[in-house]
Write a protein that holds these residues in place. Structure first.
Motif, PDB file in Angstrom:
ATOM      1  N   ASP A  31     -37.400  -5.796 -25.045  1.00  0.00           N
ATOM      2  CA  ASP A  31     -36.788  -6.518 -23.927  1.00  0.00           C
ATOM      3  C   ASP A  31     -35.272  -6.395 -23.939  1.00  0.00           C
ATOM      4  O   ASP A  31     -34.644  -6.204 -22.892  1.00  0.00           O
ATOM      5  N   LEU A  32     -34.657  -6.491 -25.122  1.00  0.00           N
ATOM      6  CA  LEU A  32     -33.196  -6.358 -25.210  1.00  0.00           C
ATOM      7  C   LEU A  32     -32.741  -4.944 -24.843  1.00  0.00           C
ATOM      8  O   LEU A  32     -31.737  -4.767 -24.166  1.00  0.00           O
ATOM      9  N   ILE A  33     -33.501  -3.952 -25.282  1.00  0.00           N
ATOM     10  CA  ILE A  33     -33.148  -2.567 -24.932  1.00  0.00           C
ATOM     11  C   ILE A  33     -33.318  -2.351 -23.430  1.00  0.00           C
ATOM     12  O   ILE A  33     -32.482  -1.716 -22.788  1.00  0.00           O
ATOM     13  N   ALA A  34     -34.390  -2.900 -22.856  1.00  0.00           N
ATOM     14  CA  ALA A  34     -34.610  -2.765 -21.410  1.00  0.00           C
ATOM     15  C   ALA A  34     -33.477  -3.431 -20.629  1.00  0.00           C
ATOM     16  O   ALA A  34     -33.097  -2.960 -19.560  1.00  0.00           O
ATOM     17  N   GLU A  35     -32.912  -4.496 -21.186  1.00  0.00           N
ATOM     18  CA  GLU A  35     -31.821  -5.214 -20.519  1.00  0.00           C
ATOM     19  C   GLU A  35     -30.472  -4.530 -20.736  1.00  0.00           C
ATOM     20  O   GLU A  35     -29.719  -4.320 -19.795  1.00  0.00           O
ATOM     21  N   LYS A  36     -30.160  -4.157 -21.973  1.00  0.00           N
ATOM     22  CA  LYS A  36     -28.839  -3.613 -22.308  1.00  0.00           C
ATOM     23  C   LYS A  36     -28.757  -2.088 -22.222  1.00  0.00           C
ATOM     24  O   LYS A  36     -27.685  -1.532 -22.044  1.00  0.00           O
ATOM     25  N   GLY A  37     -29.895  -1.416 -22.381  1.00  0.00           N
ATOM     26  CA  GLY A  37     -29.904   0.043 -22.437  1.00  0.00           C
ATOM     27  C   GLY A  37     -29.321   0.726 -21.216  1.00  0.00           C
ATOM     28  O   GLY A  37     -28.461   1.598 -21.358  1.00  0.00           O
ATOM     29  N   PRO A  38     -29.751   0.360 -20.005  1.00  0.00           N
ATOM     30  CA  PRO A  38     -29.196   1.034 -18.827  1.00  0.00           C
ATOM     31  C   PRO A  38     -27.673   0.875 -18.696  1.00  0.00           C
ATOM     32  O   PRO A  38     -26.990   1.793 -18.258  1.00  0.00           O
ATOM     33  N   TYR A  39     -27.142  -0.263 -19.107  1.00  0.00           N
ATOM     34  CA  TYR A  39     -25.694  -0.478 -19.062  1.00  0.00           C
ATOM     35  C   TYR A  39     -25.005   0.481 -20.043  1.00  0.00           C
ATOM     36  O   TYR A  39     -24.011   1.121 -19.692  1.00  0.00           O
ATOM     37  N   SER A  40     -25.532   0.583 -21.265  1.00  0.00           N
ATOM     38  CA  SER A  40     -24.960   1.517 -22.241  1.00  0.00           C
ATOM     39  C   SER A  40     -25.096   2.955 -21.751  1.00  0.00           C
ATOM     40  O   SER A  40     -24.184   3.769 -21.916  1.00  0.00           O
ATOM     41  N   TRP A  41     -26.238   3.279 -21.149  1.00  0.00           N
ATOM     42  CA  TRP A  41     -26.456   4.625 -20.631  1.00  0.00           C
ATOM     43  C   TRP A  41     -25.444   4.954 -19.538  1.00  0.00           C
ATOM     44  O   TRP A  41     -24.922   6.065 -19.479  1.00  0.00           O
ATOM     45  N   GLU A  42     -25.132   4.005 -18.682  1.00  0.00           N
ATOM     46  CA  GLU A  42     -24.149   4.245 -17.619  1.00  0.00           C
ATOM     47  C   GLU A  42     -22.784   4.584 -18.209  1.00  0.00           C
ATOM     48  O   GLU A  42     -22.045   5.399 -17.658  1.00  0.00           O
TER      49      GLU A  42
END
Length: 161
Positions: A31-42
């Motif tokens: 859940d944390l990766i799903a929440e924070k991952g796209p922001y880091s990827w951007e």
């Protein structure tokens, strides 16, 4: 109940509690990766875009370093038109809670042969402080911008091989 049966029951309850805890931690990490991952990827995408612009300005007369950057839904593509031609696509993929990377190469203008796409993933994990760690090839970092170099070098490397 016999003594050994009580011990068996306690062992199984302890094991079940351990599995439940592990499953809960895995779900929390997901859940944390799903929440924070796209922001880091951007952040990675934005850095790749900046670095491609800088590379083109640093080597304006070198066609081997003329790489086109294009944003696409949830990611980007890098394309080099000089031979060997390279097309790299990288996109956030919700199903894997990470990034899928696909690279194809065409070695010469004479040959219509294009290599089968190589497929890779950027692995996302959490640090003990719940920061996002991304791993791609040999680079593993909590600083998203540090992944720009391996992406660009993946395209440039085909000229060096």
């Amino acid at each position: 109940m016999g003594d050994w049966i009580s011990r068996l029951k306690q062992q199984e309850e302890t094991a079940r509690c351990g599995r439940d805890q592990k499953r809960a931690l895995q779900m929390r990490e997901h859940d944390l990766i799903a929440e924070k991952g796209p922001y880091s990827w951007e952040k990675v995408v934005a850095q790749v875009e900046r670095d491609i612009a800088t590379l083109r300005m640093a080597f304006p007369e070198d066609p081997a370093k003329e790489i086109q950057f294009a944003r696409c839904e949830r990611g980007f593509t890098l394309e080099r038109h000089s031979y060997p031609q390279v097309l790299l696509k990288a996109r956030w993929v919700s199903e894997i809670n990470g990034v899928g990377v696909e690279t194809t190469v065409r070695t010469s203008a004479i040959s219509e042969r294009v290599t089968s796409p190589t497929k890779e993933e950027i692995r996302f994990s959490l640090t003990s402080e719940n920061d996002i760690r991304m791993t791609f090839e040999t680079t593993s970092s909590v600083i998203p911008e540090s992944l720009s170099e391996p992406f660009i070098m993946k395209v440039l490397r085909h000229n060096l091989e």
